[in-house]
Motif scaffolding. Structure first.
Motif, PDB file in Angstrom:
ATOM      1  N   GLN A  20       0.821  -1.214   0.000  1.00 19.78           N
ATOM      2  CA  GLN A  20       0.000   0.000   0.000  1.00 19.78           C
ATOM      3  C   GLN A  20       0.857   1.267   0.000  1.00 19.78           C
ATOM      4  O   GLN A  20       0.400   2.327   0.421  1.00 19.78           O
ATOM      5  N   TRP A  21       2.087   1.148  -0.471  1.00 19.08           N
ATOM      6  CA  TRP A  21       2.980   2.306  -0.513  1.00 19.08           C
ATOM      7  C   TRP A  21       2.382   3.410  -1.374  1.00 19.08           C
ATOM      8  O   TRP A  21       1.877   3.169  -2.471  1.00 19.08           O
ATOM      9  N   ASP A  22       2.436   4.638  -0.881  1.00 12.20           N
ATOM     10  CA  ASP A  22       1.851   5.779  -1.571  1.00 12.20           C
ATOM     11  C   ASP A  22       2.969   6.609  -2.198  1.00 12.20           C
ATOM     12  O   ASP A  22       3.580   7.445  -1.540  1.00 12.20           O
ATOM     13  N   GLY A  23       3.248   6.356  -3.476  1.00 10.99           N
ATOM     14  CA  GLY A  23       4.290   7.106  -4.162  1.00 10.99           C
ATOM     15  C   GLY A  23       5.176   6.206  -5.003  1.00 10.99           C
ATOM     16  O   GLY A  23       4.948   5.001  -5.126  1.00 10.99           O
ATOM     17  N   ALA A  24       6.198   6.822  -5.585  1.00  9.52           N
ATOM     18  CA  ALA A  24       7.116   6.081  -6.453  1.00  9.52           C
ATOM     19  C   ALA A  24       7.953   5.103  -5.630  1.00  9.52           C
ATOM     20  O   ALA A  24       8.287   5.364  -4.477  1.00  9.52           O
ATOM     21  N   ARG A  25       8.307   3.987  -6.263  1.00 10.42           N
ATOM     22  CA  ARG A  25       9.134   2.975  -5.608  1.00 10.42           C
ATOM     23  C   ARG A  25      10.551   3.053  -6.169  1.00 10.42           C
ATOM     24  O   ARG A  25      10.741   2.978  -7.382  1.00 10.42           O
ATOM     25  N   PRO A  26      11.556   3.207  -5.320  1.00 11.43           N
ATOM     26  CA  PRO A  26      12.935   3.254  -5.822  1.00 11.43           C
ATOM     27  C   PRO A  26      13.357   1.899  -6.374  1.00 11.43           C
ATOM     28  O   PRO A  26      12.878   0.851  -5.931  1.00 11.43           O
ATOM     29  N   THR A  27      14.250   1.941  -7.330  1.00 15.14           N
ATOM     30  CA  THR A  27      14.793   0.701  -7.871  1.00 15.14           C
ATOM     31  C   THR A  27      15.782   0.112  -6.876  1.00 15.14           C
ATOM     32  O   THR A  27      16.129   0.746  -5.866  1.00 15.14           O
ATOM     33  N   LEU A  28      16.257  -1.075  -7.179  1.00 12.51           N
ATOM     34  CA  LEU A  28      17.226  -1.730  -6.302  1.00 12.51           C
ATOM     35  C   LEU A  28      18.468  -0.856  -6.129  1.00 12.51           C
ATOM     36  O   LEU A  28      19.009  -0.738  -5.024  1.00 12.51           O
ATOM     37  N   ALA A  29      18.887  -0.201  -7.214  1.00 14.13           N
ATOM     38  CA  ALA A  29      20.080   0.643  -7.161  1.00 14.13           C
ATOM     39  C   ALA A  29      19.838   1.941  -6.387  1.00 14.13           C
ATOM     40  O   ALA A  29      20.788   2.590  -5.945  1.00 14.13           O
ATOM     41  N   GLU A  30      18.576   2.320  -6.232  1.00 16.38           N
ATOM     42  CA  GLU A  30      18.251   3.589  -5.569  1.00 16.38           C
ATOM     43  C   GLU A  30      17.924   3.430  -4.083  1.00 16.38           C
ATOM     44  O   GLU A  30      17.630   4.414  -3.405  1.00 16.38           O
ATOM     45  N   ARG A  31      17.976   2.216  -3.582  1.00 12.13           N
ATOM     46  CA  ARG A  31      17.554   1.984  -2.199  1.00 12.13           C
ATOM     47  C   ARG A  31      18.459   2.682  -1.181  1.00 12.13           C
ATOM     48  O   ARG A  31      17.985   3.190  -0.163  1.00 12.13           O
ATOM     49  N   LYS A  32      19.755   2.724  -1.428  1.00 17.52           N
ATOM     50  CA  LYS A  32      20.657   3.398  -0.492  1.00 17.52           C
ATOM     51  C   LYS A  32      20.331   4.885  -0.402  1.00 17.52           C
ATOM     52  O   LYS A  32      20.320   5.471   0.687  1.00 17.52           O
ATOM     53  N   THR A  33      20.064   5.484  -1.559  1.00 17.50           N
ATOM     54  CA  THR A  33      19.711   6.909  -1.581  1.00 17.50           C
ATOM     55  C   THR A  33      18.405   7.140  -0.838  1.00 17.50           C
ATOM     56  O   THR A  33      18.265   8.102  -0.066  1.00 17.50           O
ATOM     57  N   TRP A  34      17.439   6.252  -1.072  1.00 20.20           N
ATOM     58  CA  TRP A  34      16.153   6.385  -0.365  1.00 20.20           C
ATOM     59  C   TRP A  34      16.359   6.266   1.144  1.00 20.20           C
ATOM     60  O   TRP A  34      15.773   7.028   1.919  1.00 20.20           O
TER      61      TRP A  34
END
Length: 569
Positions: free
Chosen positions: A55-69
């Protein structure tokens, strides 16, 4: 901070880091408070979801973007004043390691790492969908081994989902989860897991899959859980329609048992902009962030749990340093802002530490009388200083925090000289009376306490010393109010005098007017024309008043025009 030979490097580093522009003073106070090993309150949100949530509300980061998130998540948690979070996705730990590492790598504005005690505490957690049916949050120790997280899922009879997937599949009900106690029994079969988790069922009134539902009395009454979580604010329990649920949670409904459940309000945060993160949080007190610490907080909720920010002392001793004692050597102790205890066997120096503290702060011991059986404590204190500090040319330094400002008092054994340092200033020599006024302390030996109740002067000191500042503030306000009352009374007296004078003048005016009228009426031998002139006097007076008024108005207008003319020139 001025460096001295007895100042540890980490203490210097602490002050240097927090001297950076932009760091608030309360952050420094928090940093000082966390120097001891005791328990402290942490503002925590124990229901926080990640982009893997269905139920996440918004864009989902890619695997490569998880550290930044994860880094942006830690920054958002800090902005919202959170000090601890539980990453509690449904049956999934995939994002927890990213957030944990981001919190460990957090840096201060000057680029240095945040000290360990001040880092965001990140608990691995799971939101469980049980077949009770209800939901529960399972929180593990903050330092639970990452390589065993999948084993936790397997212990729950749940196969881990591929951590590389951007989102989780539709949530399914856990097997063999028809009762909270059954889940506990299943998990406690594993020695490596027993005692390292806590289960908090959902007890939201009228909530989704809450345990507070009709016919669930037995499950609620018999469950081993000592706490529960709320989706939202605890203030919802104060609404008239939730009176019954509130009574149940307080242990006041016999049908549901007599257990008083500890409550954790949570945000159920799952938005990409973090707008709901920390919206509903709970302050929890612990020394080490473990599941057992959370359980102990539930059992002692009056002193270890708070739904609003706890009120802590604004004056407290943060640190005691003895440069060198013949008896104990060097002593450097960080103290807790709420409660500190010295524990040790007989002759280990507990009383000596307290005597050093009292001496450094120039305390005023209870006076002895001829009938006292207890020796004068000042004599004992002087002998202690002469025997243990003077030969070492030592000094005692006490650090205090007063309304967010650090103070340091240093007293030398050689001659009793007292130095005071306020904030980032330098040490300056002061009189003992200055320290006694700034940091009044009260201390008694065990034997002295027995005599307090029978001596009026000591009983009065015992009662008033802890609230001396409050008494002084009350006295200041009393004097201020007394001054205003005197001023107002003087104004009232002047008003009364002027009112009386006005009344007298009005009477005289009426009397003179009547006399003038009587004189006019009594005049004889006047022609009809003269009588008309006298009768028109009142009209002439009004015209004259009108003329004088206009004359004044014209004079003011002329002065204003003249001033404007000068401005134009």
């Amino acid at each position: 901070m001025e460096r001295t030979d007895d100042t540890p490097d980490d203490w210097i580093l602490l002050h240097r880091r927090h001297a950076i522009e932009g760091i608030m003073s309360d952050t420094l106070v928090r940093a000082i408070a966390l120097q001891d090993r005791g328990g402290h309150f942490y503002r925590a949100d124990f229901q926080v979801h990640t982009p893997r949530d269905t139920q996440w509300d918004g864009a989902r980061p890619t695997l490569a973007e998880r550290k930044t998130w994860a880094r942006s998540f830690v920054a958002a948690a800090r902005e919202r004043g959170l000090e601890a979070v539980a990453i509690s996705d449904h049956h999934d730990f995939a994002f927890y390691p990213y957030v944990k590492r981001a919190a460990a790598a957090e840096v201060l504005p000057d680029g240095t790492e945040v000290p360990g005690a001040q880092r965001l505490v990140v608990f691995p957690a799971l939101e469980l969908t049980c077949s009770v049916p209800c939901q529960a949050i399972m929180i593990l120790d903050a330092e639970f081994p990452e390589d065993r997280l999948d084993d936790v899922l397997k212990a729950l009879h749940f196969d881990p989902v591929d951590p590389k997937l951007d989102s989780l599949p539709q949530t399914t009900v856990l097997l063999d989860s028809g009762d909270i106690n059954e889940i506990h029994a299943k998990l406690d079969k594993h020695d490596w897991l027993r005692g390292r988790y806590i289960m908090l069922p959902n007890i939201t009134p009228s909530g989704h899959k809450t345990l507070l539902r009709t016919s669930f009395q037995v499950k609620y009454r018999d469950m081993v859980a000592v706490g529960g979580y709320l989706d939202g604010s605890i203030t919802n329990l104060d609404k008239p329609r939730h009176v019954g649920e509130k009574r149940i949670l307080e242990g006041g409904d016999s049908a549901w048992g007599s257990k008083r459940l500890a409550l954790f309000q949570t945000s159920d945060a799952r938005k990409a902009d973090f707008s709901t993160l920390g919206e509903h949080s709970t302050w929890v007190k612990w020394a080490v962030p473990t599941a057992e610490a959370l359980r102990q907080a539930c059992l002692a909720q009056e002193s270890r749990l708070a739904q609003t920010e706890p009120s802590l002392p604004n004056v407290w001793i943060s640190r005691l340093v003895v440069s060198n004692s013949k008896f104990m050597g060097r002593v450097d102790v960080a103290l807790n802002p709420q409660y500190s205890a010295l524990i040790g066997g007989r002759g280990t120096g507990k009383s000596t530490i307290l005597d050093y503290l009292r001496w450094a702060l120039c305390d005023q011991p209870a006076k002895s009388t001829e009938d006292d059986e207890v020796a004068d404590p000042r004599v004992r204190q002087r002998r202690l200083i002469d025997a243990t500090l003077k030969p070492q040319e030592a000094h005692v330094e006490v650090h205090c925090v007063i309304n967010g400002i650090t103070h340091a008092v240093r007293r030398y054994a050689a001659d009793g000289t007292v130095l005071l340092k306020v904030g980032d200033g330098d040490f300056e020599k002061v009189r003992e009376s200055v320290i006694q006024s700034l940091l009044p302390i009260q201390a008694y030996s065990q034997k002295q306490l027995s005599s307090v109740a029978i001596r009026v002067d000591e009983l009065l000191r015992f009662v008033t010393a802890p609230i001396q500042r409050d008494l002084e503030e009350i006295d200041r306000k009393r004097q201020e109010v007394a001054g205003r009352l005197r001023e107002n009374y003087g104004t009232l007296e002047r008003h009364r005098t002027l009112t009386t004078e006005i009344e007298r003048s009005a009477v005289r005016v009426r009397s003179l007017a009547e006399q003038a009228q009587a004189l006019r009426d009594g005049l004889s031998g006047l022609s009809e024309e003269d009588r008309k002139v006298l009768a028109g006097k009142a009209g002439h007076d009004r015209v004259r008043e009108f003329y004088v008024t206009w004359e004044q108005h014209l004079a003011a207008t002329q002065a204003e025009l003249t001033g404007q003319g000068h401005s134009v020139e």
